[in-house]
Write an enzyme that holds these catalytic residues in place. Structure first.
Site, PDB file in Angstrom:
ATOM      1  CE1 TYR A 145      10.503  59.298  19.108  1.00  0.00           C
ATOM      2  CE2 TYR A 145      12.420  59.714  17.541  1.00  0.00           C
ATOM      3  CZ  TYR A 145      11.533  59.894  18.427  1.00  0.00           C
ATOM      4  OH  TYR A 145      11.778  61.494  18.695  1.00  0.00           O
ATOM      5  CE  LYS A 196      13.262  65.825  33.418  1.00  0.00           C
ATOM      6  NZ  LYS A 196      13.520  67.625  33.695  1.00  0.00           N
ATOM      7  CG  ASP A 228      15.417  70.178  32.096  1.00  0.00           C
ATOM      8  OD1 ASP A 228      16.548  68.584  32.080  1.00  0.00           O
ATOM      9  OD2 ASP A 228      14.822  70.163  32.743  1.00  0.00           O
ATOM     10  CG  ASP A 252      13.403  62.889  16.484  1.00  0.00           C
ATOM     11  OD1 ASP A 252      14.942  63.692  15.156  1.00  0.00           O
ATOM     12  OD2 ASP A 252      13.116  62.664  16.195  1.00  0.00           O
ATOM     13  CG  ASP A 256      15.964  68.308  13.787  1.00  0.00           C
ATOM     14  OD1 ASP A 256      16.922  67.248  13.381  1.00  0.00           O
ATOM     15  OD2 ASP A 256      15.449  68.237  13.247  1.00  0.00           O
TER      16      ASP A 256
END
Ligand code: NAD
Length: 378
Positions: A145, A196, A228, A252, A256
């Protein structure tokens, strides 16, 4: 006796209603345990614009700077004055400004599904195992980001190339890893680090650094999981997780996903932490180490139910508990509030968002009555 300086910024919509209940519960806890809260309220959001012409009035920012922690409600009312430009509207001018101003690099989002509310979780009961109780620790200021270069290049002929860059340095990973290990020590002492590492250079460094930091916390069990698989495991077997440590973008998304398991937005608190700092308002009687923190419910201003005594104050009340734990090290006091919330729910108190007419023994309560029940249970 400890004196803890708190800026209470209720904001807009349901903010003032739920903040009132959080302060009520904090005051009862203060009396019971014998610490001293110096709580100063100040306007922010549209309330700030109305009071002083700015979403984050100078006096409010000054108060935050001399406080040890900010207890925040929420800001923003989509239907208010469309002529005010985006940069001056509360979401940007207050919320983003505060996050930047205080270098908040660690975001903590606990998701706890009380047994009595199993029906409000989208997962089948057998998938909920022994109960969902997860803390997602998300790095907040690095990664994709913010990494440079970040741009869109015109390739001509109507084609473009968009570039985002994922960047992490060793110190950035170290400091968030310390936060996550310390949080795990206060819980069930299990940390799952998400990366990852099979594809990303960042993932390899992340895994190396987290493993090294983990050597300082021999009482915490560390494992690693690819992002994943973590997304899948969260819905297949969420009870396996205690603390999940994630870089910014993975956090992020996963925070959620985890939040959806908690049943209602009105139940979910959050903490954003900065580095330990000396506040301008510090007194000799304050604790030796405080971590500056910003504590707020995960939800927004809920204009659809504002001012009607309908909002669930639990997210705001639990944000107060997180503040006691993470900024002031008051673990027993924080646990007392969390246990009181659990008790109020067990007793059948339900605001509209968690009410199920088919549940025996449950009764609809308002914001104020839920706050009273929790305060009584403390
Ligand atoms: P919202 O979270 O305010 O509301 C979404 C839904 O959840 C609504 O139906 C609302 O009634 C319900 N809800 C939220 N909190 C609740 C609670 N405590 N008890 C019961 N029900 C609750 O999201 P939105 O409608 O998309 O946004 C409204 C405003 O809030 C917007 O201006 C948005 O920018 C702002 N917002 C602010 C923050 C913040 O200050 N951190 C966060 C999110 C949204």
């Amino acid at each position: 006796m400890k004196t803890l300086n708190i800026a209470a910024l209720a904001g807009d919509g349901i903010g003032p209603e739920v903040m009132r209940e959080a302060v009520k519960v904090l005051r009862v806890t203060e009396k019971k345990f014998g610490f001293t809260l110096n709580i100063t309220e100040a306007p922010v959001g549209w309330a700030g614009i109305d009071a002083a012409g700015k979403a984050l009035p100078d006096a409010t920012l000054a108060l935050c700077k001399k406080s040890d922690a900010i207890l925040f409600g929420s800001v923003g009312l989509p239907d208010r004055d469309p002529t005010i430009p985006k940069e001056e509207r509360p979401e940007r001018a207050a919320l983003l400004r505060i996050r930047k101003e205080f270098g908040l690099f660690a975001n903590l989002r606990p998701v706890k599904l009380p047994k009595a509310l199993a029906h409000s979780c989208p997962l089948a009961k057998e998938r909920q195992g022994d109960g969902i109780d997860i803390l997602v620790v998300r790095e907040l200021t690095g990664g994709m980001y913010f990494g440079q270069p970040k741009k869109t290049e015109d390739l001509g002929g109507g084609n473009f190339r968009a570039i985002d860059t994922m960047v992490y340095t060793t110190p950035e990973i170290e400091r968030i890893a310390h936060v996550a290990f310390k949080a795990a020590q206060l819980r069930r002492k299990k940390l799952t680090s998400i990366d990852k590492a099979n594809v990303l250079e960042n993932g390899i460094l992340w895994r190396e650094v987290v493993t090294r930091v983990g050597k300082n916390y021999p009482d915490v069990t560390l494992d690693h999981m690819f992002v994943d698989n973590a997304a899948m495991q969260l819905v297949l077997k969420p009870a396996q997780f205690d603390v999940m440590l994630c870089e910014n973008m993975f956090g992020d998304i996963l925070s959620d996903e985890a939040a959806a398991l908690g049943g209602s937005l009105g139940m979910l608190p959050s903490a954003s932490l900065g580095l330990p700092r000396k506040s301008e308002g510090s007194t000799e009687s304050r604790p030796t180490e405080t971590v500056f923190g910003f504590y707020e419910p995960a939800g927004g201003t809920a204009p659809d139910i504002a001012g009607k005594n309908l909002a669930n104050p639990i997210a705001q009340i639990l944000s107060g508990a997180l503040m006691l734990r993470y900024s002031f090290g008051l673990n027993d006091e924080a646990a007392a509030i969390e246990n009181a919330v659990a008790k109020a729910i067990e007793e059948g108190n339900r605001t509209g968002d968690i009410f199920n007419p088919n549940e025996t023994g449950a009764r609809k309560t308002g914001t104020r009555e839920m706050g009273d029940a929790i305060a009584a249970a403390v």
